[in-house]
Design a protein around this motif. Structure first.
Motif, mmCIF file in Angstrom:
data_model
loop_
_atom_site.group_PDB
_atom_site.id
_atom_site.type_symbol
_atom_site.label_atom_id
_atom_site.label_comp_id
_atom_site.label_asym_id
_atom_site.label_seq_id
_atom_site.Cartn_x
_atom_site.Cartn_y
_atom_site.Cartn_z
ATOM 1 N N GLU A 28 0.797 -1.223 0.000
ATOM 2 C CA GLU A 28 0.000 0.000 0.000
ATOM 3 C C GLU A 28 0.837 1.284 0.000
ATOM 4 O O GLU A 28 0.282 2.380 0.113
ATOM 5 N N PRO A 56 -3.163 6.152 -2.085
ATOM 6 C CA PRO A 56 -3.673 7.249 -1.259
ATOM 7 C C PRO A 56 -4.472 6.783 -0.048
ATOM 8 O O PRO A 56 -4.708 7.549 0.883
ATOM 9 N N GLU A 57 -4.912 5.524 -0.058
ATOM 10 C CA GLU A 57 -5.692 4.985 1.055
ATOM 11 C C GLU A 57 -5.490 3.480 1.122
ATOM 12 O O GLU A 57 -5.103 2.848 0.134
ATOM 13 N N THR A 61 -9.231 -1.940 0.760
ATOM 14 C CA THR A 61 -10.358 -2.622 1.393
ATOM 15 C C THR A 61 -11.067 -3.417 0.297
ATOM 16 O O THR A 61 -10.600 -3.485 -0.844
ATOM 17 N N ARG A 81 -12.374 -0.270 -1.739
ATOM 18 C CA ARG A 81 -11.412 0.753 -2.139
ATOM 19 C C ARG A 81 -10.102 0.064 -2.490
ATOM 20 O O ARG A 81 -9.499 -0.618 -1.657
#
Length: 557
Positions: free
Chosen positions: A518, A522-523, A526, A529
């Motif tokens: 990761e 940006p996030e 999941t 996402r």
């Protein structure tokens, strides 16, 4: 990349879907890497401005690196996706979509329609004897007179490290009745068994290690009051009032065939009807020497008659399981996809079977956390878009599934979705340390509710009921041999990614793998996402391979 005005060629990754108008040809590739026991694929796309007679494709690779070439076919979709879909689709309008992979040899010609892009799918599978190193794979397109129309070269690196065995339990529901119907075979005739074995072969080669086992005809996607063809592995004989005897010879043959093909786990078919557990599945029995239906839609699941039957059948089955050393390989189902308004009926069935199946895992696809919280199912299989409560409560073992309803944000395998949206699942299953993944449609060749048979090459959406790509992942081929699909191959790549991440974890630790997974995002990843681009997936897998190679080199110093 061949820019010849008359004949164009382009190498693409396995994550491109090539449409006749050229969509899907935007991201050319020149090479890649693989581990020594996995399957690697890329595509060679081509387009001609003028007629080419008897176009053939010839792939030259080292003899130690077996190559298979297939033609990517187009099939129609009347329902690519539901109208309120998200923006992550290739196209949402009905039309032709690339999906089936038709076998091809060097003597066969391939279509060359002026003005249309098409592609061939090139698969590389080391045979265990392939030395490590970098290999050029040359793809030549030639006309019938031998003139070369286009040439491309793909550079493949083979890393001398094996993927570890698959730990994930993976099932795509295997519909034995659909095979009998499509191929016009008597159920469990010798010809039917042969076809079943061939479909098992393909399943196992693509990472499926659990199989839906029809002890009784599975009560799945069946119209209320309707029936699917009888595919019942257990013989039942009525010996007296509410008294039964059971025969397991056919089930034993099924297990023997699964062992031969490499299937590890058995999920015995649901013992109550779908969407509520309110009725019994169709069960056929010998009554005074005549075969007849003794349970079905007319049977109240909470009635004494069916309870007495289960109290005899389940102990007989589990005794047979123990006697055949299958205890660690056996899973059971109660009812598929119960909802919040089915807590009472499902609760009855759960309590009854829970008492009879002590020690055996019971798994069911459902999405309401209350079923788990109330102790009604020990191993829930939540849909990927309803998994958050199960993650928050650290439900173990963690399973998930998707089907037609999971068409917003989450991964899925519809024909209209980018292949990256299929393959990202491997990274998600790794991050959340999933134990199992389920899908309902390996080869569902009926219309919705099993009202009638369909031709999978003409109807890919179960009669505009489910988005194309949901009901099946293989097509029925000649001779009872399945025709594989882009989606099947990409799903297998997702499982290989999962195993590669687990291999890397064994070398640098899980924390380091997760951090690197990761670091450029940006996030956090999941189930809803995640990076959408095929370039990210390809680059990340190349990074994984590079780190594995570095660890191997360090170990050999």
């Amino acid at each position: 990349m061949n820019q010849n005005q008359v004949f164009q060629t382009r190498l693409l990754s396995s994550l491109s879907k090539v449409f006749p108008d050229g969509q899907g040809t935007e991201h050319p590739v020149t090479g890649g890497s693989m581990l020594s026991n996995e399957t690697y694929a890329f595509q060679a796309a081509y387009r001609t401005e003028g007629p080419v007679n008897d176009l053939r494709v010839i792939v030259d690779a080292p003899a130690a690196l077996p190559v298979t070439v297939r033609r990517v076919g187009l099939v129609p979709s009347g329902l690519p996706v539901y109208p309120d879909h998200d923006e992550h689709v290739l196209r949402a309008e009905p039309g032709l979509f690339p999906d089936p992979l038709y076998p091809l040899d060097e003597e066969q010609t391939i279509p060359a329609v002026p003005g249309e892009w098409q592609s061939v799918w090139i698969t590389l599978q080391p045979n265990g004897q392939t030395p490590a190193g970098s290999y050029p794979i040359t793809v030549r397109f030639a006309s019938g007179d031998g003139e070369v129309a286009g040439v491309e070269t793909f550079q493949l690196e083979l890393i001398p490290e094996d993927l570890p065995p698959q730990k994930l339990i993976h099932t795509e529901w295997f519909h034995t009745d659909c095979l009998a119907t499509y191929y016009k075979l008597d159920v469990f005739s010798e010809e039917h068994w042969q076809v079943i074995g061939q479909y098992m072969d393909t399943a196992v080669k693509h990472g499926m290690n659990m199989i839906l086992t029809p002890v009784f005809t599975p009560p799945l996607d069946t119209e209320v009051g309707g029936e699917r063809p009888t595919v019942q592995l257990v013989d039942v004989t009525v010996t007296g009032e509410d008294q039964y005897a059971f025969g397991f010879d056919r089930l034993a043959r099924w297990v023997e065939l699964c062992d031969e093909k490499g299937i590890r786990y058995f999920e015995f078919s649901h013992l109550f009807t779908q969407w509520g557990a309110k009725h019994a599945p169709k069960i056929m029995a010998s009554v005074d020497g005549n075969l007849q239906k003794i349970f079905g839609w007319e049977t109240d699941a909470t009635g004494e008659t069916y309870r007495l039957f289960l109290e005899q059948f389940v102990p007989a089955l589990t005794e047979w399981i123990h006697a055949n050393n299958l205890s660690e390989r056996s899973y059971f189902h109660i009812s598929d996809e119960p909802g919040a308004d089915h807590l009472e009926s499902y609760g009855y069935a759960s309590k009854l079977l829970g008492g009879l199946l002590q020690g055996f895992p019971i798994i069911d696809a459902l999405s309401d956390y209350d079923f788990f919280e109330n102790g009604l199912v020990k191993t829930p299989i939540p849909a990927s878009n309803h998994i958050e409560p199960f993650l928050e409560h650290n439900v173990q073992p963690l399973w998930t599934y998707y089907c037609c309803s999971q068409y917003k944000e989450v991964a899925n395998r519809f024909m209209c979705f980018p292949s990256a949206r299929n393959r990202i699942l491997g990274y998600q299953l790794y991050k959340f340390d999933a134990a199992g993944f389920l899908h309902w449609g390996y080869n569902f060749y009926y219309s919705q509710y099993s009202k009638g048979e369909i031709d999978p090459y003409e109807t890919t959406d179960a009669g505009k009921a489910f988005p194309s790509g949901d009901p099946f992942i293989v097509y029925p081929g000649p001779g009872g041999v399945p025709v594989e699909s882009i989606r099947l191959e990409v799903m297998n790549e997702a499982l290989q990614d999962l195993r590669a991440l687990q291999l890397l974890e064994s070398k640098i630790g899980r924390e380091n793998v997760l951090k690197a997974l990761e670091e450029d995002l940006p996030e956090p990843i999941t189930f809803s996402r995640y990076p959408r681009e095929e370039e990210w997936l390809i680059a990340k897998r190349e990074w994984v391979n590079r780190k594995i190679k570095e660890a191997l080199a360090s170990a050999n110093v």
